[in-house]
Design a protein around this motif. Structure first.
Motif, PDB file in Angstrom:
ATOM      1  N   ASN A  84      65.284  20.098  65.539  1.00 26.87           N
ATOM      2  CA  ASN A  84      64.049  20.866  65.389  1.00 26.87           C
ATOM      3  C   ASN A  84      63.457  20.591  64.008  1.00 26.87           C
ATOM      4  OD1 ASN A  84      61.982  22.691  65.465  1.00 26.87           O
ATOM      5  ND2 ASN A  84      63.292  24.502  65.697  1.00 26.87           N
ATOM      6  N   LEU A  85      62.223  20.126  63.962  1.00 21.59           N
ATOM      7  CA  LEU A  85      61.585  19.816  62.678  1.00 21.59           C
ATOM      8  C   LEU A  85      61.231  21.075  61.882  1.00 21.59           C
ATOM      9  CD1 LEU A  85      59.240  16.906  63.797  1.00 21.59           C
ATOM     10  CD2 LEU A  85      61.435  16.762  62.603  1.00 21.59           C
ATOM     11  N   GLU A  86      61.110  22.212  62.543  1.00 23.45           N
ATOM     12  CA  GLU A  86      60.749  23.471  61.884  1.00 23.45           C
ATOM     13  C   GLU A  86      61.972  24.308  61.502  1.00 23.45           C
ATOM     14  OE1 GLU A  86      57.581  24.181  61.166  1.00 23.45           O
ATOM     15  OE2 GLU A  86      57.006  22.270  62.070  1.00 23.45           O
ATOM     16  N   ALA A  87      63.177  23.811  61.716  1.00 24.31           N
ATOM     17  CA  ALA A  87      64.397  24.584  61.473  1.00 24.31           C
ATOM     18  C   ALA A  87      64.693  24.688  59.983  1.00 24.31           C
ATOM     19  CB  ALA A  87      65.569  23.945  62.190  1.00 24.31           C
ATOM     20  N   LYS A  88      65.373  25.765  59.629  1.00 32.03           N
ATOM     21  CA  LYS A  88      65.835  25.973  58.255  1.00 32.03           C
ATOM     22  C   LYS A  88      67.314  25.591  58.178  1.00 32.03           C
ATOM     23  CE  LYS A  88      62.683  29.764  57.659  1.00 32.03           C
ATOM     24  NZ  LYS A  88      62.471  30.837  58.561  1.00 32.03           N
TER      25      LYS A  88
ATOM     26  N   ASP B  10      69.806  27.906  59.872  1.00 34.12           N
ATOM     27  CA  ASP B  10      69.841  27.949  61.335  1.00 34.12           C
ATOM     28  C   ASP B  10      71.052  27.204  61.888  1.00 34.12           C
ATOM     29  OD1 ASP B  10      67.517  29.394  61.383  1.00 34.12           O
ATOM     30  OD2 ASP B  10      66.226  27.650  61.704  1.00 34.12           O
TER      31      ASP B  10
END
Length: 148
Positions: A80-84, A87
């Motif tokens: 996921n490119l939006e993951a932190k 996560d």
């Protein structure tokens, strides 16, 4: 992980096709009993066992990767490119860093394995030590200053 599951499942299918071909060739080319070929047992058991175990060795990780990807919600945080960063950090539980019980568990297991070489009496002593160490490790946080 889903891709890894598909790859391992495909490897298992390859070995399954090989096992079926092995059975067909073993039944088609039955010899007169000379050498390794025996008409009473037309399928050579060692090769069939190895191929069956290879199928299992491929499908066990395929099942694990499939279940892990399903439990992760389908998409891993790494994909996921939006993951932190947090996560991808699962909760491993709480462990006592000062505990001596893991050391006691390893000593008890060592006595058990030593008992396999020395004698049954030592294995029994190691089993008793293992039970005490497992109980101590399980209930160490229910006593004294760590009690609930």
């Amino acid at each position: 992980m889903k891709t890894a599951a598909h790859i391992f499942f495909g490897i298992g299918l390859f070995f399954l096709v090989g096992l079926v071909a092995y059975f067909v060739c073993s039944l088609a080319f039955v010899n007169d009993g000379v050498g390794l070929f025996n008409p009473a047992v037309p399928i050579e058991p060692a090769g069939a066992t190895v191929l069956a175990l290879a199928i299992g060795m491929a499908w066990f990780p395929a099942f694990y990767f499939y279940k892990a990807s399903k439990n992760a919600g389908g998409t891993l945080p790494e994909d996921n490119l939006e993951a932190k960063i947090e996560d991808a950090d699962p909760d491993y539980g709480w462990y006592s860093p000062w505990s001596w019980w893991p050391f006691a568990l390893s000593l008890a297991a060592g006595v058990i394995f030593l008992g396999l070489a020395v004698g049954t009496w030592m294995t029994i002593i190691g089993g008793v030590l293992l039970i005490v160490a497992v109980i101590g490790f399980s209930f160490e946080n229910h006593r004294n200053r760590l009690a609930h």
